[in-house]
Design an enzyme around this catalytic site. Structure first.
Site, short mmCIF file in Angstrom:
data_model
loop_
_atom_site.label_atom_id
_atom_site.label_comp_id
_atom_site.label_asym_id
_atom_site.label_seq_id
_atom_site.Cartn_x
_atom_site.Cartn_y
_atom_site.Cartn_z
N HIS A 395 0.81 -1.22 0.00
CA HIS A 395 0.00 0.00 0.00
C HIS A 395 0.85 1.27 0.00
O HIS A 395 0.32 2.38 -0.16
CB HIS A 395 -0.93 0.00 1.21
N ASP A 399 -2.08 2.09 -4.79
CA ASP A 399 -3.33 2.58 -4.21
C ASP A 399 -4.42 1.51 -4.32
O ASP A 399 -4.37 0.63 -5.19
CB ASP A 399 -3.79 3.84 -4.92
#
Length: 424
Positions: A395, A399
Site C-alpha cells: 500500500h 493505491d
C-alpha cells in the site's frame, strides 16, 4: 603430523555469512581430499564444502543452525606434516559438481543431527565477547537486528557468542529471557511434555523472509469472486484433445496469461520496491513466481518472461519447475528473480486468504478453491463454478483503486476466456 585449518570459503558475491545446515563428517573421521565435509545455506541455496586434503577431523565449527562468518574456521584436520599450508580456505566445489541447488532433505537432516549429535563431536563455541560499548555497532545478522528492534532490545547490551563476537538468535533469546525473569531460565524438567525444535535451513530462511515482508510492507488485501464456469469448460475441452507430450492444463496457465495482459496496462505492479532507497524498480519482463510447497518448506520457483510464453509453454514450465523444486534439483536462477507471485493451495484453498507479499515485490495474487455456488443471472439463481481471488498489494506504492482495477481486469478475462487469446 600437523594441524590444518579449513576456513569457510566465499560462497557467493556479497555474502558475509552462511548457515551451517548439515555435517557430513564427525570428529575422529578420516577424510580424503575432495570429500564433502559439510553443507551451508545462503538465500535458500545449499553449498557443499569439500576437504582440501587427506586427514583426520579433530574439530568442527558448531552444530546445525549456527551462523558462520565467511573466512572463519570451519574444520580442523590432522594431516601429514608434508601437506601444504596449515591454514587454508576450502576450495569451493566445481560448477559441475556443486551447482547451487535446493535440498528438500536438508532441514530434516539438520534437525536429526541437532537432536542426535555424535557423542565425540567437540563443542567449540568461541568464548563470549564483551558487551559492546556505547557508540559501537554490534555484529548481528539483519534478522537478529529486526527481532531486537521489535522486542525493544539494545544489542549493545548483549554478549555475542558467534564468530568475532557476532550476536546470534540464541544470544538474543537468552537476553530476552533474562529481561523477563531477572535470571537465566532453567531448563525444562525432563518429564515436561515440551519439545524444542531448532529452526534451521530453509525453514529459518522462510521465517526471516516472512518477518521482513510482514514488518516492512503495509499490506492491502482485495478479494473478488470470479465465475470460472466457462473457463473450466474450455480447460476440460483443451485437456481432452491435447496432443501427446503436451502438459495437462491447470488453472495457473490461464491466470498467468490473464495477469500478463493486465500488467501490460498497469506495469507499476510488476516491480520491486527498494524502500531504503525510495525507488520502485519497474520491470519490462514479467517473471512470475509460483509458490510451491516442498517437503522442506515453501519455495518460489520462477517462470521467467511469462509475457513471451503461450498457454502450453506456461503450463509446461510450471510443471517442470514444481517438480524440480520438490526433488531438490532447482537451481539458484530458477528460484530467484520473480517480479510478481501467484500463491495457490489448490483444493485446500479455502474461501479467502490474506497472502503475504514476496518481498521486495509489490503484489501477489492468491487462488482459492473452486466451488459450485448459486449465482443470480438477473432472472433466477443458477449453479455456477465460482472461485475467489485473494490478492495483496504494497500500500506504500499501490493505491487501493489500482489494486481493484488490476484484479477486475483479471476477473474479466477469466470469466470470458476468449479474451485471453485475442488481441484487442
Amino acid at each position: 603430523m600437523a594441524e590444518r585449518v579449513v576456513r569457510l570459503p566465499d560462497v557467493g558475491e556479497g555474502i558475509a555469512e552462511a548457515e551451517l545446515v548439515e555435517w557430513h563428517v564427525k570428529v575422529g573421521d578420516v577424510v580424503r581430499e575432495d570429500a564433502v565435509l559439510g553443507a551451508v545455506m545462503t538465500d535458500k541455496a545449499t553449498v557443499e564444502i569439500p576437504s582440501p586434503a587427506d586427514g583426520r577431523v579433530i574439530w568442527l565449527a558448531g552444530s546445525a543452525g549456527d551462523i558462520l562468518a565467511i573466512g572463519s574456521d570451519f574444520v580442523r584436520l590432522e594431516v601429514d606434516g608434508k601437506s601444504a599450508q596449515a591454514t587454508e580456505a576450502a576450495t569451493p566445489p566445481s560448477s559441475a559438481a556443486s551447482a547451487l541447488a535446493q535440498k528438500p532433505d536438508v532441514a530434516a537432516s539438520a534437525s536429526r543431527m541437532a537432536a542426535s549429535e555424535p557423542p565425540n563431536m567437540l563443542k567449540s563455541q568461541p568464548p563470549a565477547a564483551p558487551a559492546h560499548h556505547a557508540g559501537d555497532r554490534p555484529l548481528a545478522a539483519p534478522a537478529v537486528r529486526l527481532r531486537a528492534r521489535e522486542a525493544g532490545a539494545d544489542l549493545r547490551q548483549i554478549r555475542g557468542t558467534g564468530p568475532a563476537g557476532r550476536i546470534t538468535h540464541d544470544d538474543l533469546d537468552a537476553h530476552l529471557v533474562r529481561g523477563r525473569t531477572g535470571t537465566t531460565a532453567a531448563p525444562y524438567p525432563t518429564q515436561a511434555a515440551v519439545t524444542d525444535i531448532k529452526i534451521v535451513g530453509l525453514r529459518r530462511k522462510i521465517a526471516e523472509k516472512m518477518s521482513v515482508a510482514s514488518s516492512r510492507i503495509p499490506h492491502i488485501t482485495y478479494v473478488e469472486e470470479v465465475d470460472v464456469t466457462a473457463l473450466e469448460d474450455l480447460r476440460a475441452k483443451l485437456n481432452g484433445q491435447k496432443q501427446t507430450g503436451k502438459p495437462k492444463l491447470t488453472m495457473l496457465p490461464f491466470l498467468m496469461r490473464a495477469m500478463v495482459r493486465a500488467i501490460a496496462e498497469q506495469q507499476h505492479l510488476n516491480a520491486h520496491f527498494d524502500d531504503e532507497a525510495g525507488i520502485v524498480h519497474q520491470h519490462a519482463g514479467v517473471h512470475i513466481g509460483i509458490a510451491t510447497q516442498t517437503p522442506a518448506g515453501l519455495v518460489v520457483p520462477v517462470v521467467h518472461h511469462a509475457e513471451a510464453r503461450d498457454l502450453w509453454s506456461c503450463a509446461a514450465e510450471v510443471a517442470r519447475l514444481a517438480e524440480a523444486a520438490r526433488n531438490g534439483s532447482a537451481t539458484r536462477d530458477e528460484l530467484t528473480g520473480s517480479t510478481i507471485t501467484i500463491t495457490s493451495l489448490g483444493a485446500l484453498g479455502g474461501l479467502a486468504t490474506t497472502p503475504i507479499i514476496n518481498h521486495p515485490e509489490v503484489a501477489i495474487v492468491g487462488v482459492n478453491r473452486i466451488a459450485i455456488r448459486p449465482h443470480w443471472n438477473g432472472a433466477a439463481f443458477v449453479p455456477r463454478q465460482m472461485m475467489n481471488l485473494s490478492s495483496s498489494f504494497d500500500h506504500r506504492v499501490i493505491d487501493g483503486f489500482d489494486a481493484a482495477q488490476f484484479v477486475q481486469r483479471i476477473k474479466t478475462q477469466l470469466e470470458t476466456p476468449a479474451m485471453i487469446f485475442i488481441d484487442a
